[in-house]
Design a protein around this motif. Structure first.
Motif, PDB file in Angstrom:
ATOM      1  N   GLY A 332       2.539 -12.111   3.123  1.00  0.00           N
ATOM      2  CA  GLY A 332       1.181 -11.703   3.455  1.00  0.00           C
ATOM      3  C   GLY A 332       0.310 -11.528   2.233  1.00  0.00           C
ATOM      4  N   ILE A 333       0.875 -10.915   1.185  1.00  0.00           N
ATOM      5  CA  ILE A 333       0.115 -10.720  -0.052  1.00  0.00           C
ATOM      6  C   ILE A 333      -0.267 -12.065  -0.667  1.00  0.00           C
ATOM      7  N   LEU A 334       0.688 -12.991  -0.705  1.00  0.00           N
ATOM      8  CA  LEU A 334       0.411 -14.300  -1.299  1.00  0.00           C
ATOM      9  C   LEU A 334      -0.562 -15.108  -0.448  1.00  0.00           C
ATOM     10  N   PHE A 335      -0.530 -14.927   0.880  1.00  0.00           N
ATOM     11  CA  PHE A 335      -1.501 -15.613   1.726  1.00  0.00           C
ATOM     12  C   PHE A 335      -2.913 -15.114   1.399  1.00  0.00           C
ATOM     13  N   ALA A 341      -8.061 -17.466  -3.969  1.00  0.00           N
ATOM     14  CA  ALA A 341      -8.055 -18.620  -4.875  1.00  0.00           C
ATOM     15  C   ALA A 341      -8.813 -19.798  -4.270  1.00  0.00           C
ATOM     16  N   MET A 342      -8.686 -19.975  -2.955  1.00  0.00           N
ATOM     17  CA  MET A 342      -9.395 -21.057  -2.286  1.00  0.00           C
ATOM     18  C   MET A 342     -10.903 -20.865  -2.376  1.00  0.00           C
ATOM     19  N   LEU A 343     -11.380 -19.643  -2.098  1.00  0.00           N
ATOM     20  CA  LEU A 343     -12.818 -19.381  -2.134  1.00  0.00           C
ATOM     21  C   LEU A 343     -13.374 -19.516  -3.552  1.00  0.00           C
ATOM     22  N   ALA A 344     -12.633 -18.959  -4.522  1.00  0.00           N
ATOM     23  CA  ALA A 344     -13.100 -19.045  -5.902  1.00  0.00           C
ATOM     24  C   ALA A 344     -13.115 -20.496  -6.389  1.00  0.00           C
ATOM     25  N   SER A 345     -12.073 -21.250  -6.061  1.00  0.00           N
ATOM     26  CA  SER A 345     -11.999 -22.646  -6.496  1.00  0.00           C
ATOM     27  C   SER A 345     -13.046 -23.499  -5.796  1.00  0.00           C
ATOM     28  N   GLY A 377      -9.170 -30.385  -0.371  1.00  0.00           N
ATOM     29  CA  GLY A 377      -7.759 -30.088  -0.611  1.00  0.00           C
ATOM     30  C   GLY A 377      -7.442 -28.614  -0.762  1.00  0.00           C
ATOM     31  N   LEU A 378      -8.455 -27.795  -0.958  1.00  0.00           N
ATOM     32  CA  LEU A 378      -8.226 -26.374  -1.224  1.00  0.00           C
ATOM     33  C   LEU A 378      -7.694 -25.567  -0.036  1.00  0.00           C
ATOM     34  N   PRO A 379      -7.971 -25.901   1.230  1.00  0.00           N
ATOM     35  CA  PRO A 379      -7.431 -25.093   2.329  1.00  0.00           C
ATOM     36  C   PRO A 379      -5.911 -25.003   2.379  1.00  0.00           C
ATOM     37  N   GLN A 380      -5.211 -25.838   1.642  1.00  0.00           N
ATOM     38  CA  GLN A 380      -3.752 -25.741   1.626  1.00  0.00           C
ATOM     39  C   GLN A 380      -3.255 -24.536   0.829  1.00  0.00           C
ATOM     40  N   LEU A 381      -4.110 -23.941  -0.019  1.00  0.00           N
ATOM     41  CA  LEU A 381      -3.651 -22.910  -0.953  1.00  0.00           C
ATOM     42  C   LEU A 381      -3.008 -21.701  -0.281  1.00  0.00           C
ATOM     43  N   PRO A 382      -3.645 -21.030   0.692  1.00  0.00           N
ATOM     44  CA  PRO A 382      -2.996 -19.844   1.264  1.00  0.00           C
ATOM     45  C   PRO A 382      -1.670 -20.157   1.942  1.00  0.00           C
ATOM     46  N   PHE A 383      -1.575 -21.291   2.624  1.00  0.00           N
ATOM     47  CA  PHE A 383      -0.321 -21.664   3.276  1.00  0.00           C
ATOM     48  C   PHE A 383       0.758 -21.987   2.242  1.00  0.00           C
ATOM     49  N   TYR A 384       0.358 -22.655   1.178  1.00  0.00           N
ATOM     50  CA  TYR A 384       1.321 -23.014   0.139  1.00  0.00           C
ATOM     51  C   TYR A 384       1.835 -21.766  -0.574  1.00  0.00           C
ATOM     52  N   ALA A 439       0.732 -25.760   6.349  1.00  0.00           N
ATOM     53  CA  ALA A 439       0.511 -24.876   7.491  1.00  0.00           C
ATOM     54  C   ALA A 439       1.662 -24.999   8.487  1.00  0.00           C
ATOM     55  N   SER A 440       2.090 -26.232   8.766  1.00  0.00           N
ATOM     56  CA  SER A 440       3.179 -26.430   9.727  1.00  0.00           C
ATOM     57  C   SER A 440       4.506 -25.907   9.184  1.00  0.00           C
ATOM     58  N   THR A 441       4.799 -26.187   7.913  1.00  0.00           N
ATOM     59  CA  THR A 441       6.062 -25.704   7.355  1.00  0.00           C
ATOM     60  C   THR A 441       6.050 -24.192   7.181  1.00  0.00           C
ATOM     61  N   GLY A 442       4.896 -23.624   6.800  1.00  0.00           N
ATOM     62  CA  GLY A 442       4.800 -22.174   6.676  1.00  0.00           C
ATOM     63  C   GLY A 442       5.002 -21.466   7.999  1.00  0.00           C
ATOM     64  N   LEU A 443       4.372 -21.981   9.062  1.00  0.00           N
ATOM     65  CA  LEU A 443       4.547 -21.387  10.382  1.00  0.00           C
ATOM     66  C   LEU A 443       5.983 -21.552  10.872  1.00  0.00           C
ATOM     67  N   PHE A 444       6.616 -22.669  10.552  1.00  0.00           N
ATOM     68  CA  PHE A 444       8.017 -22.867  10.930  1.00  0.00           C
ATOM     69  C   PHE A 444       8.911 -21.831  10.254  1.00  0.00           C
ATOM     70  N   PHE A 445       8.731 -21.638   8.956  1.00  0.00           N
ATOM     71  CA  PHE A 445       9.539 -20.643   8.249  1.00  0.00           C
ATOM     72  C   PHE A 445       9.265 -19.233   8.776  1.00  0.00           C
ATOM     73  N   TRP A 446       8.004 -18.924   9.055  1.00  0.00           N
ATOM     74  CA  TRP A 446       7.661 -17.587   9.558  1.00  0.00           C
ATOM     75  C   TRP A 446       8.365 -17.320  10.884  1.00  0.00           C
ATOM     76  N   HIS A 447       8.357 -18.301  11.768  1.00  0.00           N
ATOM     77  CA  HIS A 447       9.004 -18.113  13.067  1.00  0.00           C
ATOM     78  C   HIS A 447      10.526 -18.029  12.913  1.00  0.00           C
ATOM     79  N   ALA A 448      11.101 -18.942  12.104  1.00  0.00           N
ATOM     80  CA  ALA A 448      12.556 -19.001  11.985  1.00  0.00           C
ATOM     81  C   ALA A 448      13.127 -17.801  11.244  1.00  0.00           C
ATOM     82  N   LEU A 449      12.425 -17.323  10.217  1.00  0.00           N
ATOM     83  CA  LEU A 449      12.967 -16.277   9.362  1.00  0.00           C
ATOM     84  C   LEU A 449      12.489 -14.877   9.743  1.00  0.00           C
ATOM     85  N   ILE A 450      11.222 -14.740  10.072  1.00  0.00           N
ATOM     86  CA  ILE A 450      10.661 -13.409  10.313  1.00  0.00           C
ATOM     87  C   ILE A 450      10.711 -13.054  11.800  1.00  0.00           C
ATOM     88  N   VAL A 451      10.135 -13.901  12.637  1.00  0.00           N
ATOM     89  CA  VAL A 451      10.060 -13.584  14.065  1.00  0.00           C
ATOM     90  C   VAL A 451      11.444 -13.593  14.695  1.00  0.00           C
TER      91      VAL A 451
END
Length: 472
Positions: A332-335, A341-345, A377-384, A439-451
């Motif tokens: 959550g902190i890194l997101f 970073a996305m807004l500033a960039s 290309g910047l919208p990938q930053l929070p998910f990455y 976004a897809s890989t991040g959501l996959f990890f969130w569901h598999a590991l956290i949820v």
């Protein structure tokens, strides 16, 4: 609702966050300390790379020597990048586990060193044979002048394969010991290249090639120097008798497959950009170089700071809800940091492009075009950013299957994103499509590991563990 009650309700999330921080304070402190240390070291490395690029641009401009060198360096560097990523992902959790369980780490280290030396020499011989044949037959896809220059540089740059494999091994061992100085030492190769290029004004390709080889040698020696005397005296063994090899190969094979799948996204982008006409590949490449500076800083800092901490917690049987809470909080902190970073960039995109590129043949119109691609290309930053935490969490648990599945999901998402967005947005669609990957890989990890992790350790699991404790 009474005002006092409203204030208490407002404070409840903050109190819950504070309770999580206190419960896992050592892990959070270690992650934050490691992340800040690695980020500082990465910044020094990026600064060294910028100095090198300025020196090369000053000496060679857009000459054919740079094109030939960059082509050959990229081809040779691709297997090294895969090797380094996979080795770090597999070796760090293994080393932590062996150290905690008093396993035979010395024997495994000697045998792994022997294997890497043999594999590096074999890979160098194979790569030289293939590339030399392609250059001799004129089948490299390069114009004759560039093919001639690349062929002349091949004997020197091929040495990067054994040197780079050994360097990645030493770097992984230092990371497993939480000695982040290996990140700082990555500034040695670019500084070596820049120094030799400036010292030999008439050196031609030789300055680039041998500056690169010298930097790789110095980098390897600098990694070996901080090791203890016992480590320096340990000789490589040409054997595979350690019982840890089965554990190592189990993760290594599937991680190679996953890394190869993820690397396909770059190739896919090149094919789509090639079909958009002259200048599309160049615009995408210029934008991706700036994105790589931002993404590289996050990836190295986050992964190298979190993976050893997560692996140690697993080795000390501190997994479960505690470690999952740590991963969830830092994701959550890194997101949130990724959003900032996305807004500033986004606001600084034209300035960054102008500062780095706008000179010579690169004019104001080119700056505007590349800045637009960069912004898409910047919208990938929070998910990455957040997915890097979850990847480290998965690797610490040796859940390599999840990493492989995520790579497959990301590859499919890239193909679908390009197919949908490129006809509408052109080269900007390629840049925006990368967001779908993370976004897809991040959501996959969130569901598999956290949820799913929280669901598997729900009240029923807690009651079962409590009953087991009463029986014992």
């Amino acid at each position: 609702m009474r005002p006092g009650y409203a204030r208490l309700s407002f404070l409840q999330p903050l109190r819950a966050l504070g309770a999580q921080l206190r419960a896992a304070a050592p892990d959070h402190a270690a992650i934050l300390k490691g992340m800040l240390t690695v980020a500082a070291f990465v910044f020094v490395g990026k600064l060294a790379s910028a100095i090198k690029e300025m020196a090369v641009a000053y000496r060679y401009g857009l000459g054919a020597e740079v094109d030939a060198y960059q082509f050959l360096y990229t081809v040779i560097g691709w297997p090294l990048g895969v090797w380094s990523s996979v080795l770090t992902a597999v070796l760090v959790p293994l080393a932590v586990r062996l150290r905690h369980q008093q396993g035979d780490l010395a024997r495994f280290r000697s045998e792994l060193l022997g294997l890497v030396i043999v594999a590096g020499l074999a890979l160098a011989g194979l790569a030289w044979l293939v590339l030399h044949t392609l250059f001799q037959l004129g089948q490299s896809g390069l114009p004759p002048r560039l093919a001639s220059l690349a062929g002349a540089a091949l004997p020197g740059l091929i040495l990067l394969l054994p040197l780079g494999m050994l360097t990645a091994l030493q770097s992984a061992w230092m990371l497993a010991a939480e000695r982040h100085v290996n990140t700082l030492l990555e500034c040695i190769p670019p500084l070596s290249i820049g120094a030799l290029v400036m010292a030999l004004p008439g050196g031609g390709m030789r300055a680039l090639v041998w500056g690169t080889v010298a930097g790789s040698v110095l980098h390897l020696l600098s990694l070996m120097a901080p090791l203890g005397r016992h480590d320096r005296e340990r000789a490589p063994r040409l054997a595979l008798s350690s019982p840890q090899w089965s554990w190592f190969w189990q993760g290594f094979g599937i991680m190679v497959g996953g890394q190869a799948l993820m690397s396909l996204t770059v190739v896919i982008d090149q094919f789509y950009a090639a079909g958009l006409g002259t200048g599309a590949i160049a615009m995408l490449g210029y934008a991706n170089r700036i994105l790589a500076l931002i993404l590289g800083l996050a990836a190295i800092a986050v992964s190298r700071a979190t993976l050893p901490i997560f692996a140690q917690a697993q080795a000390h049987a501190q997994a479960g809800a505690h470690l999952r809470a740590v991963a969830r909080l830092w994701a959550g902190i890194l997101f949130a940091l990724g959003l900032l970073a996305m807004l500033a960039s986004h606001a600084a995109a034209p300035w960054m492009v102008r500062l780095l590129y706008e000179r010579g043949q690169f004019g104001a119109a080119d700056t505007a075009a590349v800045a637009e691609v960069l912004r898409y290309g910047l919208p990938q930053l929070p998910f990455y950013f957040s997915s890097m935490v979850l990847v480290s969490y998965a690797l610490s648990q040796r859940r390599y299957q999840l990493v492989f599945v995520s790579a497959l999901i990301g590859c499919v998402a890239k193909i679908a994103g390009n197919a949908l967005l490129v006809p509408v947005l052109g080269v900007n669609g390629i840049a925006l499509g990368t967001m779908l990957v993370y976004a897809s890989t991040g959501l996959f990890f969130w569901h598999a590991l956290i949820v799913r992790g929280a669901r598997d350790e729900g009240p029923a699991g807690s009651r079962g563990r409590a009953a087991g404790k009463r029986r014992t």
